[in-house]
Motif scaffolding. Structure first.
Motif, PDB file in Angstrom:
ATOM      1  N   ILE A 254       0.839  -1.205   0.000  1.00 28.81           N
ATOM      2  CA  ILE A 254       0.000   0.000   0.000  1.00 28.81           C
ATOM      3  C   ILE A 254       0.878   1.261   0.000  1.00 28.81           C
ATOM      4  N   GLY A 255       1.960   1.230   0.799  1.00 21.32           N
ATOM      5  CA  GLY A 255       2.825   2.404   0.859  1.00 21.32           C
ATOM      6  C   GLY A 255       3.476   2.711  -0.485  1.00 21.32           C
ATOM      7  N   PHE A 256       4.071   1.692  -1.109  1.00 22.33           N
ATOM      8  CA  PHE A 256       4.711   1.924  -2.400  1.00 22.33           C
ATOM      9  C   PHE A 256       3.696   2.225  -3.502  1.00 22.33           C
ATOM     10  N   HIS A 257       2.492   1.660  -3.374  1.00 25.25           N
ATOM     11  CA  HIS A 257       1.455   1.941  -4.368  1.00 25.25           C
ATOM     12  C   HIS A 257       1.022   3.406  -4.292  1.00 25.25           C
ATOM     13  N   LEU A 258       0.815   3.905  -3.087  1.00 27.12           N
ATOM     14  CA  LEU A 258       0.412   5.301  -2.943  1.00 27.12           C
ATOM     15  C   LEU A 258       1.533   6.264  -3.354  1.00 27.12           C
ATOM     16  N   LEU A 259       2.781   5.814  -3.250  1.00 25.66           N
ATOM     17  CA  LEU A 259       3.910   6.643  -3.687  1.00 25.66           C
ATOM     18  C   LEU A 259       4.156   6.557  -5.188  1.00 25.66           C
ATOM     19  N   GLY A 260       3.420   5.685  -5.858  1.00 24.98           N
ATOM     20  CA  GLY A 260       3.534   5.560  -7.293  1.00 24.98           C
ATOM     21  C   GLY A 260       4.617   4.605  -7.752  1.00 24.98           C
ATOM     22  N   GLN A 261       5.213   3.832  -6.797  1.00 25.02           N
ATOM     23  CA  GLN A 261       6.266   2.904  -7.179  1.00 25.02           C
ATOM     24  C   GLN A 261       5.704   1.572  -7.681  1.00 25.02           C
ATOM     25  N   LEU A 262       4.532   1.194  -7.198  1.00 18.82           N
ATOM     26  CA  LEU A 262       3.874  -0.041  -7.647  1.00 18.82           C
ATOM     27  C   LEU A 262       2.520   0.348  -8.226  1.00 18.82           C
ATOM     28  N   ASN A 263       2.427   0.310  -9.543  1.00 18.30           N
ATOM     29  CA  ASN A 263       1.208   0.775 -10.206  1.00 18.30           C
ATOM     30  C   ASN A 263       0.314  -0.378 -10.666  1.00 18.30           C
ATOM     31  N   PHE A 264       0.319  -1.444  -9.948  1.00 20.32           N
ATOM     32  CA  PHE A 264      -0.526  -2.590 -10.312  1.00 20.32           C
ATOM     33  C   PHE A 264      -1.262  -3.064  -9.059  1.00 20.32           C
ATOM     34  N   GLY A 265      -2.202  -3.957  -9.310  1.00 27.07           N
ATOM     35  CA  GLY A 265      -2.908  -4.585  -8.200  1.00 27.07           C
ATOM     36  C   GLY A 265      -4.179  -3.906  -7.795  1.00 27.07           C
ATOM     37  N   ALA A 266      -4.587  -2.820  -8.482  1.00 27.66           N
ATOM     38  CA  ALA A 266      -5.810  -2.107  -8.092  1.00 27.66           C
ATOM     39  C   ALA A 266      -6.823  -2.123  -9.226  1.00 27.66           C
ATOM     40  N   TRP A 267      -6.885  -3.233  -9.939  1.00 25.68           N
ATOM     41  CA  TRP A 267      -7.842  -3.421 -11.025  1.00 25.68           C
ATOM     42  C   TRP A 267      -7.718  -2.323 -12.095  1.00 25.68           C
ATOM     43  N   GLY A 268      -6.460  -2.008 -12.461  1.00 29.12           N
ATOM     44  CA  GLY A 268      -6.216  -1.080 -13.554  1.00 29.12           C
ATOM     45  C   GLY A 268      -6.169   0.367 -13.171  1.00 29.12           C
ATOM     46  N   GLY A 269      -6.488   0.705 -11.922  1.00 27.16           N
ATOM     47  CA  GLY A 269      -6.479   2.106 -11.514  1.00 27.16           C
ATOM     48  C   GLY A 269      -5.514   2.323 -10.372  1.00 27.16           C
ATOM     49  N   ARG A 270      -5.685   3.422  -9.669  1.00 21.83           N
ATOM     50  CA  ARG A 270      -4.868   3.756  -8.519  1.00 21.83           C
ATOM     51  C   ARG A 270      -5.751   3.810  -7.284  1.00 21.83           C
ATOM     52  N   LEU A 271      -5.222   3.275  -6.210  1.00 23.06           N
ATOM     53  CA  LEU A 271      -5.946   3.371  -4.950  1.00 23.06           C
ATOM     54  C   LEU A 271      -5.897   4.801  -4.431  1.00 23.06           C
ATOM     55  N   SER A 272      -7.027   5.269  -3.937  1.00 27.85           N
ATOM     56  CA  SER A 272      -7.042   6.561  -3.270  1.00 27.85           C
ATOM     57  C   SER A 272      -6.514   6.398  -1.848  1.00 27.85           C
ATOM     58  N   LEU A 273      -6.244   7.541  -1.195  1.00 23.75           N
ATOM     59  CA  LEU A 273      -5.782   7.486   0.191  1.00 23.75           C
ATOM     60  C   LEU A 273      -6.832   6.821   1.087  1.00 23.75           C
ATOM     61  N   ASN A 274      -8.098   7.148   0.837  1.00 25.43           N
ATOM     62  CA  ASN A 274      -9.173   6.531   1.628  1.00 25.43           C
ATOM     63  C   ASN A 274      -9.143   5.009   1.490  1.00 25.43           C
ATOM     64  N   GLU A 275      -9.025   4.530   0.246  1.00 20.34           N
ATOM     65  CA  GLU A 275      -9.042   3.084   0.003  1.00 20.34           C
ATOM     66  C   GLU A 275      -7.805   2.406   0.584  1.00 20.34           C
ATOM     67  N   GLY A 276      -6.641   3.034   0.395  1.00 19.30           N
ATOM     68  CA  GLY A 276      -5.414   2.451   0.941  1.00 19.30           C
ATOM     69  C   GLY A 276      -5.459   2.373   2.449  1.00 19.30           C
ATOM     70  N   LEU A 277      -5.927   3.470   3.079  1.00 20.37           N
ATOM     71  CA  LEU A 277      -6.023   3.472   4.535  1.00 20.37           C
ATOM     72  C   LEU A 277      -7.052   2.449   5.019  1.00 20.37           C
ATOM     73  N   PHE A 278      -8.146   2.309   4.283  1.00 21.21           N
ATOM     74  CA  PHE A 278      -9.172   1.315   4.644  1.00 21.21           C
ATOM     75  C   PHE A 278      -8.571  -0.092   4.635  1.00 21.21           C
ATOM     76  N   ILE A 279      -7.770  -0.403   3.609  1.00 23.03           N
ATOM     77  CA  ILE A 279      -7.142  -1.731   3.546  1.00 23.03           C
ATOM     78  C   ILE A 279      -6.150  -1.917   4.690  1.00 23.03           C
ATOM     79  N   LEU A 280      -5.374  -0.861   4.975  1.00 22.54           N
ATOM     80  CA  LEU A 280      -4.413  -0.960   6.078  1.00 22.54           C
ATOM     81  C   LEU A 280      -5.101  -1.183   7.430  1.00 22.54           C
ATOM     82  N   LEU A 281      -6.246  -0.539   7.621  1.00 21.37           N
ATOM     83  CA  LEU A 281      -6.997  -0.746   8.876  1.00 21.37           C
ATOM     84  C   LEU A 281      -7.576  -2.148   8.961  1.00 21.37           C
TER      85      LEU A 281
END
Length: 556
Positions: A254-281
């Motif tokens: 999640i951290g590298f995805h939000l930083l733009g280092q890993l641009n895969f794994g979100a069904w073709g799009g980018r996770l928002s901060l809300n979505e990333g934080l939701f997954i982390l919780l």
């Protein structure tokens, strides 16, 4: 519906309530993630009041629901334990003293008082934790999967390793717990047996040997207990390792995805901060039920072993006649005459024995007659008294007391007329009065005083006053203990048939003569049957029945 089915249903309801409380973290985490996302987007604190209120409201409801579920699970577990204890105690009370497979009293006491307590954490903690570990991770996985298939796959891959290793460890834990319970029961039985025979141990100068044996048993129990604890800690370590690795991998992704280092794994799009934080919780919450299950995993082994031990105590063995006739009205007969005892064609063999103790045995004892059943050890004297008292079922023939055939439907009613005087009566800790009355409300002070006079125990009662007698008769001589047993029989006027088993055994001549005189006084106006190998006692009876061991028996 059976008690077990009712208890299981109540445990399931309590477990489902706790599962629902755990699932409320999903909306609570979503509200938290939305609030943090709004703050990060610069919308300010003024627009998140409803989110804060929602988090607080869901949190309060979740805490209340969890408390209700825990309380219900605990109360249900205590009720199930009480029911199983009651069933085991009733089964033990119904077992015949002639049952050679009857559990040792030390083992039974250990199971009922100590080992059975393991059922409470098993039902109140392990069962709800197992259900949460089954449902909650799946619900969280289904919430994470639509947002990020990589995070979902990380959870999915790490999760099965935990129950796999826990199952492997659990098999070993169950075996270790069963061995520990057996060791504990054996040590308790050994200790109780040695305490009962303490006087004999001292006379044989075997105190040191007994202490060494007890110390060895205690060390063995300590080793087995530590083995169970080592396995429990091992299961927790395995869980914490994989849970930490799983959460760490999700956080790194999640951290590298939000930083733009890993641009895969979100069904073709980018996770928002809300979505990333939701997954982390949700990631720690995914492993939380498994962590909870690991912490109570050892409760499963101990609880199942305890339930199996209680179920074994509840099994039917050789039971007394009428022991399960719950609707029987004890002592309901209005007949106050002196009973006659008639035995026709009696056949009986002990469980597991191929030899008949009695075969076509006939005997008739007239009302008010005093009869001695004389014979060497093994001839069946005590067994005959036990059969007359309905303490064991017989194969063939008929036993009738006062014209009423002794069958399960009438056994409890007939036993209400019988007084049993054994050679080793149990004395409870308490006063002389308490040991004679035995909590029977119909026996008052006048009845006890009259019984003391018949048993010749007035001097002892006056000397002791309200002083307590120790458990097992500590403070009384052997003759005084037997007199106390005679007084118990004399205190109840409904006891019109007296069965005495070796009342003068192991007594000196003077004490034996005194006990014989008290027994004859007790039997005035009653029918008396005495099993003895004492020819002096037999000569004081009206008639002597001679028994021969391991033979077809006939009345002399």
């Amino acid at each position: 519906m059976s008690h077990d089915a009712t208890g299981n249903r109540a445990v399931k309801i309590a477990s489902l309530i706790q599962v629902l409380a755990s699932l409320l973290w999903l909306p609570q985490a979503a509200l938290l993630a939305a609030g943090v996302g709004d703050i990060a987007a610069g919308r300010g604190l003024a627009n998140i009041h409803w989110l804060v209120a929602g988090v607080v409201a869901v949190g309060i409801f979740r805490a209340a629901l969890d408390a209700v579920g825990n309380r219900l699970a605990f109360r249900t577990a205590r009720r199930v334990l009480s029911e199983k204890r009651t069933a085991a105690a009733a089964a033990l009370a119904a077992r015949s003293p002639l049952d050679i497979d009857r559990p040792a009293s030390g083992l039974a006491a250990s199971v009922l008082a100590e080992q059975a307590e393991a059922i409470v954490p098993y039902l109140s903690r392990f069962r709800p934790a197992r259900l949460k570990a089954t449902i909650v991770p799946i619900a969280i996985f289904l919430c994470v999967l639509p947002l990020s298939w990589v995070a979902a796959m990380v959870l999915l891959v790490s999760a099965p390793l935990i129950p796999l290793f826990m199952a492997l460890i659990g098999w070993r834990a169950k075996a270790a717990s069963e061995k520990q319970l057996v060791e504990m029961g054996g040590m308790n039985a050994f200790l109780l047996d040695r305490l009962r025979g303490l006087a004999t141990i001292r006379s044989l100068d075997a105190v040191d040997l007994t202490a060494k044996r007890l110390r060895a048993n205690a060390e063995s129990l300590r080793d087995r207990t530590m083995a169970v604890l080592r396995i429990a800690f091992l299961s927790s370590a395995v869980l914490e390792l994989f849970a930490a690795l799983g959460v760490a991998m999700v956080a790194v992704y999640i951290g590298f995805h939000l930083l733009g280092q890993l641009n895969f794994g979100a069904w073709g799009g980018r996770l928002s901060l809300n979505e990333g934080l939701f997954i982390l919780l949700l990631a720690p919450a995914f492993f939380e039920p498994l962590r909870e299950l690991s912490s109570v995993w050892h409760d499963r082994a101990s609880g199942e072993a305890a339930m199996a031990a209680l179920d074994r105590l509840s099994q039917d063995g050789v039971t007394m006649l009428g022991a399960k006739q719950s609707d029987q009205q004890h002592g309901s007969r209005s007949n106050t005459g002196i009973p006659e005892v008639c035995i026709d064609g009696l056949s009986f063999r002990h469980a597991g024995s191929g030899l008949l103790t009695f075969e076509n045995f006939d005997l008739c004892i007239s009302p008010g007659e005093r009869v001695a059943v004389l014979g060497p050890s093994g001839s069946g004297k005590s067994t005959l008294l036990a059969l007359i008292a309905g303490l064991a079922p017989y194969e063939n023939g008929r036993i009738a007391i006062d014209g009423v055939t002794l069958i399960p439907a009438t056994a409890a009613e007939l036993r209400a007329q019988i007084a049993w005087v054994g050679q080793k009566p149990h004395i409870f800790a308490g006063s002389v009065f308490d040991n004679i009355a035995l909590g029977r409300p119909e026996i008052g002070r006048e009845s006890v005083d009259a019984a003391l006079a018949i048993a010749g125990l007035q001097g002892v009662a006056n000397a002791r006053g309200q002083m307590q007698i120790g458990e097992g008769g500590t403070g009384l001589s052997g003759g005084e203990v037997l007199r106390l047993a005679l007084a118990r029989a004399a205190a109840d006027p409904e006891k019109r048939l007296i069965l005495a088993d070796e009342p003068t055994a192991h007594l000196d001549t003077t004490t034996a003569n005194e006990i014989t005189a008290s027994l004859l006084a007790l039997s005035a106006g009653k029918t008396l049957i005495v099993a003895t190998h004492d020819p002096v006692l037999a000569s004081r009876m009206d008639r002597v029945i001679a028994l021969e061991p391991e033979a077809s028996l006939e009345a002399a």
